[in-house]
Design an enzyme around this catalytic site. Structure first.
Site, PDB file in Angstrom:
ATOM      1  N   TYR A  85     -55.855  28.246 -28.000  1.00 15.67           N
ATOM      2  CA  TYR A  85     -56.374  28.912 -29.190  1.00 15.67           C
ATOM      3  C   TYR A  85     -57.845  29.211 -28.984  1.00 15.67           C
ATOM      4  O   TYR A  85     -58.301  29.392 -27.866  1.00 15.67           O
ATOM      5  CB  TYR A  85     -56.079  28.092 -30.454  1.00 15.67           C
ATOM      6  CG  TYR A  85     -56.123  28.961 -31.683  1.00 15.67           C
ATOM      7  CD1 TYR A  85     -55.275  30.075 -31.780  1.00 15.67           C
ATOM      8  CD2 TYR A  85     -57.014  28.733 -32.701  1.00 15.67           C
ATOM      9  CE1 TYR A  85     -55.332  30.919 -32.880  1.00 15.67           C
ATOM     10  CE2 TYR A  85     -57.068  29.566 -33.808  1.00 15.67           C
ATOM     11  CZ  TYR A  85     -56.233  30.660 -33.886  1.00 15.67           C
ATOM     12  OH  TYR A  85     -56.287  31.504 -34.966  1.00 15.67           O
ATOM     13  N   ARG A 129     -58.241  42.751 -37.117  1.00 15.89           N
ATOM     14  CA  ARG A 129     -59.485  41.967 -37.136  1.00 15.89           C
ATOM     15  C   ARG A 129     -59.246  40.656 -36.395  1.00 15.89           C
ATOM     16  O   ARG A 129     -59.158  39.591 -36.971  1.00 15.89           O
ATOM     17  CB  ARG A 129     -59.918  41.691 -38.580  1.00 15.89           C
ATOM     18  CG  ARG A 129     -61.353  41.209 -38.720  1.00 15.89           C
ATOM     19  CD  ARG A 129     -61.578  40.546 -40.058  1.00 15.89           C
ATOM     20  NE  ARG A 129     -60.763  39.346 -40.229  1.00 15.89           N
ATOM     21  CZ  ARG A 129     -61.082  38.134 -39.741  1.00 15.89           C
ATOM     22  NH1 ARG A 129     -62.182  37.972 -39.037  1.00 15.89           N
ATOM     23  NH2 ARG A 129     -60.286  37.101 -39.962  1.00 15.89           N
ATOM     24  N   LYS A 163     -51.192  30.447 -32.677  1.00 14.28           N
ATOM     25  CA  LYS A 163     -51.111  29.707 -33.941  1.00 14.28           C
ATOM     26  C   LYS A 163     -49.832  28.861 -34.000  1.00 14.28           C
ATOM     27  O   LYS A 163     -49.857  27.683 -34.370  1.00 14.28           O
ATOM     28  CB  LYS A 163     -51.103  30.676 -35.122  1.00 14.28           C
ATOM     29  CG  LYS A 163     -52.467  31.213 -35.508  1.00 14.28           C
ATOM     30  CD  LYS A 163     -53.219  30.246 -36.399  1.00 14.28           C
ATOM     31  CE  LYS A 163     -54.468  30.925 -36.936  1.00 14.28           C
ATOM     32  NZ  LYS A 163     -55.368  29.999 -37.620  1.00 14.28           N
ATOM     33  N   GLU A 166     -52.385  36.655 -40.808  1.00 14.76           N
ATOM     34  CA  GLU A 166     -53.454  36.274 -39.889  1.00 14.76           C
ATOM     35  C   GLU A 166     -54.189  37.503 -39.369  1.00 14.76           C
ATOM     36  O   GLU A 166     -53.563  38.469 -38.908  1.00 14.76           O
ATOM     37  CB  GLU A 166     -52.845  35.491 -38.704  1.00 14.76           C
ATOM     38  CG  GLU A 166     -53.849  34.925 -37.738  1.00 14.76           C
ATOM     39  CD  GLU A 166     -54.639  33.777 -38.338  1.00 14.76           C
ATOM     40  OE1 GLU A 166     -55.771  33.540 -37.877  1.00 14.76           O
ATOM     41  OE2 GLU A 166     -54.119  33.097 -39.253  1.00 14.76           O
ATOM     42  N   ASP A 167     -55.502  37.472 -39.459  1.00 16.80           N
ATOM     43  CA  ASP A 167     -56.378  38.483 -38.855  1.00 16.80           C
ATOM     44  C   ASP A 167     -56.095  39.905 -39.343  1.00 16.80           C
ATOM     45  O   ASP A 167     -56.080  40.852 -38.539  1.00 16.80           O
ATOM     46  CB  ASP A 167     -56.308  38.410 -37.317  1.00 16.80           C
ATOM     47  CG  ASP A 167     -57.040  37.172 -36.791  1.00 16.80           C
ATOM     48  OD1 ASP A 167     -57.766  36.550 -37.580  1.00 16.80           O
ATOM     49  OD2 ASP A 167     -56.885  36.842 -35.613  1.00 16.80           O
ATOM     50  N   ASP A 223     -54.512  32.484 -43.622  1.00 19.12           N
ATOM     51  CA  ASP A 223     -55.301  31.403 -43.016  1.00 19.12           C
ATOM     52  C   ASP A 223     -56.781  31.751 -42.941  1.00 19.12           C
ATOM     53  O   ASP A 223     -57.631  30.859 -43.055  1.00 19.12           O
ATOM     54  CB  ASP A 223     -54.765  31.089 -41.620  1.00 19.12           C
ATOM     55  CG  ASP A 223     -55.425  29.858 -41.021  1.00 19.12           C
ATOM     56  OD1 ASP A 223     -55.361  28.792 -41.663  1.00 19.12           O
ATOM     57  OD2 ASP A 223     -56.019  29.966 -39.936  1.00 19.12           O
ATOM     58  N   ASP A 224     -57.108  33.030 -42.751  1.00 19.43           N
ATOM     59  CA  ASP A 224     -58.515  33.424 -42.659  1.00 19.43           C
ATOM     60  C   ASP A 224     -59.239  33.194 -43.987  1.00 19.43           C
ATOM     61  O   ASP A 224     -60.441  32.924 -44.007  1.00 19.43           O
ATOM     62  CB  ASP A 224     -58.631  34.901 -42.266  1.00 19.43           C
ATOM     63  CG  ASP A 224     -57.926  35.194 -40.958  1.00 19.43           C
ATOM     64  OD1 ASP A 224     -58.279  34.558 -39.961  1.00 19.43           O
ATOM     65  OD2 ASP A 224     -57.006  36.028 -40.945  1.00 19.43           O
ATOM     66  N   ASN A 231     -66.084  32.575 -34.903  1.00 20.05           N
ATOM     67  CA  ASN A 231     -65.412  32.519 -33.603  1.00 20.05           C
ATOM     68  C   ASN A 231     -65.431  33.890 -32.947  1.00 20.05           C
ATOM     69  O   ASN A 231     -65.519  34.898 -33.638  1.00 20.05           O
ATOM     70  CB  ASN A 231     -63.942  32.080 -33.784  1.00 20.05           C
ATOM     71  CG  ASN A 231     -63.816  30.608 -34.131  1.00 20.05           C
ATOM     72  OD1 ASN A 231     -64.451  29.780 -33.505  1.00 20.05           O
ATOM     73  ND2 ASN A 231     -63.016  30.312 -35.129  1.00 20.05           N
TER      74      ASN A 231
END
Length: 615
Positions: free
Chosen positions: A148, A201, A219, A291-292, A314-315, A454
């Site tokens: 990850y 993203r 993930k 996610e993203d 999650d973001d 990150n």
């Protein structure tokens, strides 16, 4: 066999000792029930050393050695090789799983490039799934940065070149009307958790299109390694609607759709159909983690579906939970309440707004009104401080716009507002300048400095910069891992990594186990409180705001138990009757990376019953 490096042996010893540490205070219910304890990465059986029951499979020959869920490599016994028709397909050598871990570690250690290490591990996952997870859990601190963040970001950038074999489901904008059919292509039917991205993203790297598949794959590997969710119950999905990344569009080797991103009604219809198809096939309790996704879609999609499906982002919510957990732990150092603090965010996107809203919920538990809590939170975006009267503010940002003159730079904002905490989530590397860090140390005895962006290259400051410029008084957490820091006066600090992996595996395990239908923000606040409760005075003295990553399976286990307890108290669980022993209930859902036995059940009848009749 060739000699094995000392580091590899130490790694295995660490895993064994970790299991023994967890054994010193096992879940009483698990022991009394005779169940195996699965924490600490090593399966320790408490039922008198009985061997595992045999597993039946109709596959034979090459199909066994080519199936990552069944393949054990040279760990197959001679009896298994003969019965499964694979004798001769493997070298005449018999290895335990522990020795196989050491062999992989030896190969891993000769690679110096993180991307090469990533490819080695992903190849192992494609070849021998149980060995892959046994390896990951043997030293999670070593392998998490590879599978990850931060290495997964590099892997996504190179995903087209690193692609070896299919892993996950690619659904495109051209598949509208047929997503239900496409789900049938996936070989598993009992899917409990899906991680889905549209690749717009990816971490702090922007639009990577179909290369973003590396994120759901990574993930879900942590769902299993950190949380114990069964890998066969996990499905990574990439929704390819095109990309606005000109470099990828002009790259002849790009493996995704080569056109600009489709937006608007067509995009929304694709998401709608996807959500409906997933729940039609796998049930309303199937967990769907977004996610993203870009800011423009993330909040909109979450608000649209959060009360209709079992879903979270999650973001937004995972990042909020782990950040608030770190802040709650920091309160043990500052010896005051949340409402005594003033927060400045560098960034006003998904992560910042998610953290801010969870902070407001946490302050409400202290008796602070919503309006007063908002006054404690300031945000800085690309145009400067968010204040009332500023043009082009979206609905989410408007809530945190205060009556104040406009300030352009973060340095000026910190100097003017004098916050007790600065939180970086805008992926602007070096945003916390020397002046900002020194000012924070001037305003506060123990300044809270969270550089959460990150990958590592996007971190607002390094751990060394924070501790050095604040004279060791900074309370630091980061999104990517940093090495320990030793100051000139000899003090050593171990930076806390605010990794979402503390949150989403345990949340997923708890939600799946009791069938939570809708995931509220209360669950993420409960998770944050659970994580901070596990931070000891010894951890704080070392500079840690989170439990060591080596204990993350135990952290996930405790989070899952807390969520299940909360779910039944609040009547949001689906599976009844309510389990009396929730720890044993969670343990019963945890995946074991130990090999199964494929030895056939062999027995005889009494001799007289087996007499052959003759003419």
């Amino acid at each position: 066999m060739n000699s094995i490096s000392g580091r590899s042996v130490l790694s295995l010893c660490r895993r064994t000792s970790g299991a023994l540490r967890s054994l010193s205070s096992p879940a009483p219910a698990a022991l009394s029930a005779g169940r195996p304890l699965l924490l600490g990465g090593l399966r320790v059986c408490h039922s008198g050393g009985k061997s595992r029951p045999s597993v039946s499979t109709k596959k034979r020959g090459y199909d066994i050695t080519r199936n990552p869920q069944l393949n054990k490599g040279m760990a197959f016994t001679l009896e298994e090789r003969l019965q499964l028709g694979i004798h001769g397909l493997l070298p005449p050598c018999f290895l335990s799983q522990d020795v196989q871990v050491l062999r992989v570690m030896k190969s891993y250690e000769i690679r110096t490039n993180p991307l090469d290490k990533y490819i080695l591990l992903m190849t192992l996952q494609d070849r021998n799934e149980k060995l892959f997870y046994r390896l990951l859990t043997s030293d999670i601190e070593e392998f998490m940065p590879i599978v990850y963040t931060p290495t997964v970001g590099l892997a996504c950038q190179q995903y087209g070149l690193a692609f070896r074999r299919p892993r996950g489901l690619f659904i495109t904008i051209h598949d509208r009307g047929h997503i239900a059919t496409m789900l049938n292509s996936w070989p598993e039917d009992n899917i409990k958790a899906i991680v889905v991205t549209d690749g717009e993203r990816i971490l702090g790297l922007g639009d990577l299109g179909s290369y973003g598949m590396g994120i759901p794959v990574g993930k879900l590997a942590l769902y299993t390694a950190c949380g114990g969710v069964h890998p066969q119950q996990c499905l990574p999905v990439l929704l390819d609607v095109g990309t606005d990344n000109e470099t990828l569009l002009n790259d002849p080797l790009y493996i995704g759709l080569k056109h600009k991103r489709v937006r608007g009604k067509e995009y929304d219809d694709l998401i709608d159909e996807f959500m409906q198809a997933v729940t039609d096939k796998y049930g309303m309790n199937c967990l769907i983690q977004f996610e993203d996704f870009a800011n423009s879609n993330a909040f909109r999609i979450l608000n649209k579906y959060r009360n209709r499906y079992c879903t979270f982002n999650d973001d937004i919510q995972g990042t909020a939970s782990v950040a608030v957990a770190g802040i709650l732990a920091a309160l043990k150092i500052t010896k005051n309440k949340l409402s005594d603090h003033k927060f400045v965010f560098q960034g006003a996107g998904e992560a910042a707004l998610g953290i801010a809203h969870l902070l407001i919920m946490a302050m409400a538990k202290e008796g602070v009104s919503h309006a007063d809590a908002v006054k404690r939170i300031w945000m800085v975006d690309s145009k400067g401080l968010i204040v009332k009267g500023r043009s082009h503010l979206n609905h989410e940002k408007e809530e945190f716009a205060h009556e104040h003159p406009h300030i352009k730079t973060l340095e000026e904002v910190v100097e003017t507002i004098k916050p007790t905490a600065v939180i970086g989530v805008a992926a602007i590397g070096g945003a916390f300048t020397e002046k900002i860090l020194k000012d924070m140390a001037t305003f506060n005895e123990r300044p809270i400095i969270f550089a959460l962006s990150n990958p590592t290259s996007k971190a607002e400051c390094t751990a060394e910069q924070c501790y050095r410029l604040t004279e060791g008084r900074g309370i630091f957490a980061s999104g990517s891992p940093f090495q320990k820091v030793t100051l000139a006066d000899g003090r050593t600090f171990y930076p806390g990594q605010g990794n979402n992996a503390y949150v989403f595996p345990g949340v997923a395990l708890g939600v799946i186990a009791c069938g939570v239908r809708h995931i509220s923000d209360d669950i993420f606040l409960t998770t944050a409180e659970a994580i901070s409760d596990m931070v000891t005075e010894e951890h704080l003295a070392e500079g840690r705001l989170y439990p060591p990553l080596s204990t993350i399976r135990e952290v996930s286990f405790k989070i899952a138990v807390k969520i299940i307890d909360y779910a039944y108290k609040e009547d949001i669980a689906s599976w009844y009757p309510e389990p009396k022993d929730k720890e044993a209930f969670v343990l019963s859902h945890i995946y074991s990376a130990d090999y199964d036995s494929f030895t056939l059940d062999s027995y005889t009848w009494p001799n007289e019953a087996m007499n052959v009749q003759d003419v």
